[in-house]
Motif scaffolding. Structure first.
Motif, PDB file in Angstrom:
ATOM      1  N   THR A 101       0.810  -1.213   0.000  1.00  0.00           N
ATOM      2  CA  THR A 101       0.000   0.000   0.000  1.00  0.00           C
ATOM      3  C   THR A 101       0.847   1.268   0.000  1.00  0.00           C
ATOM      4  O   THR A 101       0.342   2.347  -0.313  1.00  0.00           O
ATOM      5  N   ASN A 102       2.143   1.158   0.350  1.00  0.00           N
ATOM      6  CA  ASN A 102       3.023   2.329   0.273  1.00  0.00           C
ATOM      7  C   ASN A 102       4.021   2.184  -0.872  1.00  0.00           C
ATOM      8  O   ASN A 102       5.165   2.633  -0.798  1.00  0.00           O
ATOM      9  N   TYR A 103       3.550   1.556  -1.935  1.00  0.00           N
ATOM     10  CA  TYR A 103       4.375   1.319  -3.131  1.00  0.00           C
ATOM     11  C   TYR A 103       4.960   2.606  -3.696  1.00  0.00           C
ATOM     12  O   TYR A 103       6.172   2.701  -3.948  1.00  0.00           O
ATOM     13  N   PHE A 104       4.126   3.620  -3.937  1.00  0.00           N
ATOM     14  CA  PHE A 104       4.605   4.826  -4.591  1.00  0.00           C
ATOM     15  C   PHE A 104       5.591   5.588  -3.710  1.00  0.00           C
ATOM     16  O   PHE A 104       6.541   6.199  -4.212  1.00  0.00           O
ATOM     17  N   GLN A 105       5.392   5.558  -2.413  1.00  0.00           N
ATOM     18  CA  GLN A 105       6.342   6.206  -1.505  1.00  0.00           C
ATOM     19  C   GLN A 105       7.729   5.583  -1.656  1.00  0.00           C
ATOM     20  O   GLN A 105       8.737   6.291  -1.774  1.00  0.00           O
ATOM     21  N   TRP A 106       7.795   4.259  -1.656  1.00  0.00           N
ATOM     22  CA  TRP A 106       9.081   3.581  -1.771  1.00  0.00           C
ATOM     23  C   TRP A 106       9.659   3.709  -3.175  1.00  0.00           C
ATOM     24  O   TRP A 106      10.885   3.818  -3.336  1.00  0.00           O
ATOM     25  N   LYS A 107       8.820   3.727  -4.170  1.00  0.00           N
ATOM     26  CA  LYS A 107       9.344   3.897  -5.528  1.00  0.00           C
ATOM     27  C   LYS A 107      10.035   5.243  -5.672  1.00  0.00           C
ATOM     28  O   LYS A 107      11.150   5.331  -6.208  1.00  0.00           O
ATOM     29  N   ARG A 108       9.401   6.302  -5.187  1.00  0.00           N
ATOM     30  CA  ARG A 108      10.020   7.632  -5.272  1.00  0.00           C
ATOM     31  C   ARG A 108      11.318   7.682  -4.479  1.00  0.00           C
ATOM     32  O   ARG A 108      12.306   8.267  -4.930  1.00  0.00           O
ATOM     33  N   ARG A 109      11.315   7.075  -3.297  1.00  0.00           N
ATOM     34  CA  ARG A 109      12.512   7.099  -2.464  1.00  0.00           C
ATOM     35  C   ARG A 109      13.670   6.365  -3.144  1.00  0.00           C
ATOM     36  O   ARG A 109      14.815   6.851  -3.151  1.00  0.00           O
ATOM     37  N   LEU A 110      13.392   5.213  -3.728  1.00  0.00           N
ATOM     38  CA  LEU A 110      14.443   4.438  -4.378  1.00  0.00           C
ATOM     39  C   LEU A 110      14.891   5.078  -5.684  1.00  0.00           C
ATOM     40  O   LEU A 110      16.074   5.022  -6.040  1.00  0.00           O
ATOM     41  N   GLU A 111      13.980   5.725  -6.389  1.00  0.00           N
ATOM     42  CA  GLU A 111      14.368   6.443  -7.602  1.00  0.00           C
ATOM     43  C   GLU A 111      15.292   7.604  -7.267  1.00  0.00           C
ATOM     44  O   GLU A 111      16.227   7.899  -8.031  1.00  0.00           O
ATOM     45  N   ARG A 112      15.071   8.262  -6.136  1.00  0.00           N
ATOM     46  CA  ARG A 112      15.966   9.347  -5.724  1.00  0.00           C
ATOM     47  C   ARG A 112      17.366   8.828  -5.419  1.00  0.00           C
ATOM     48  O   ARG A 112      18.342   9.585  -5.470  1.00  0.00           O
TER      49      ARG A 112
END
Length: 309
Positions: A192-203
């Motif tokens: 459910t916090n997929y997009f949060q982690w995606k943005r963090r890892l992309e950074r």
């Protein structure tokens, strides 16, 4: 719904291509859209790269074959430009390729340079990991890629029912943990916090080829391990930091681990013997490779278990 499976032998090499096919085919009812394997042979000094230039859904227009030839030639040119010495290049299907090469440079640079070729996607890079995935059931994929000949030490697999994304190779599991060598994940559930982690890892400089949350898990774990965590520690951290309902299996060059979230809503059945560990979404998959009476059990909620070779 989807189905996941894993098997690891304590010693020696075994016909894991055939065994994983049996496990996955027994769960075809859980996901008929695509099938994927992460297979581990004995570690090699060479780098093994599997990549694709199209998939079964790609339109076969009049330029299709010429486009494949041009893009394949460009991939090979780029490998040479980076100083990689190609030992063998196999055409697995008309659009999927396996390359073994001598290369001691940065895997991220290699993957990025190859994926800059139009339509190219690196499915796996490593010294023992090989990811094979395509549309169709396990028997279809295994036959097309001749997986009956694959011997190795451990493997995971996935049968997919596409519910939130396209039916294509990019959306199929397993996922390689770009750009880390020999780490892969299969997953049943949802973050459910997929997009949060995606943005963090992309950074942090990571790229993602799909919108699948399973790809996030693979990179999350590999990054933790690159910072010094063990596989077990990284997986325990994931239970605190990744929200949702999930069961996933992670593999490295010498280990296999499973994690279930605190609700334990996604099924997993486990069998452990002196010589091997086998686990899957359903017991029928384990019985597909073990021809004797066995006792299995379901790990508890919030559970992390890791087996080393």
């Amino acid at each position: 719904m989807c189905g996941i499976a894993g098997i690891i032998y304590k010693d020696g090499e075994h016909p894991i291509g055939t065994e994983m096919t049996r496990m996955l085919q027994s769960m075809k009812h859980r996901g008929p859209d695509s099938t994927g394997y992460a297979l581990y042979g004995q570690p090699s000094n060479l780098v093994i790269m599997r990549y694709k230039l199209a998939d079964a859904n790609t339109p076969r227009d009049f330029e299709y074959e010429d486009r494949l030839r041009r893009h394949r030639a460009e991939v090979e040119r780029r490998l040479h430009a980076l100083g990689a010495k190609v030992h063998e290049l196999e055409e697995e299907t008309e659009y999927a390729f396996r390359v073994t090469l001598a290369y001691d440079g940065d895997l991220k640079k290699l993957a990025d340079f190859v994926e800059d070729v139009p339509d190219a996607e690196v499915l796996s890079l490593g010294h023992s990991l090989e990811i094979v995935k395509d549309l169709g059931d396990a028997e279809q994929v295994a036959s097309e890629y001749e997986l009956a000949t694959f011997t190795g030490t451990h493997a995971i697999g996935h049968v997919r029912m596409a519910t939130e994304s396209d039916v294509d190779i990019s959306g199929a599991h397993p996922y390689w943990a770009y750009p880390f060598s020999d780490v892969a994940v299969v997953h049943n559930g949802q973050l459910t916090n997929y997009f949060q982690w995606k943005r963090r890892l992309e950074r942090s400089g990571h790229r993602f080829q799909s919108e699948c949350d399973s790809e996030i898990i693979a990179v999350y774990l590999a990054e933790k391990m690159s910072e010094g965590a063990t596989l077990e520690d990284a997986m325990r951290d994931s239970l605190e930091e990744l929200d949702g309902v999930f069961t996933y299996i992670c593999v490295t060059k010498d280990a296999l681990g499973v994690a279930k979230d605190e609700m334990a809503a996604k099924p997993l059945v486990l069998y452990e013997a002196d010589d091997l560990v086998a686990l899957a979404s359903e017991e029928i998959a384990i019985r597909a490779v073990i021809d004797r009476e066995i006792d299995t059990y379901d790990p508890y909620e919030g559970e992390v278990m890791v087996w080393q070779r």
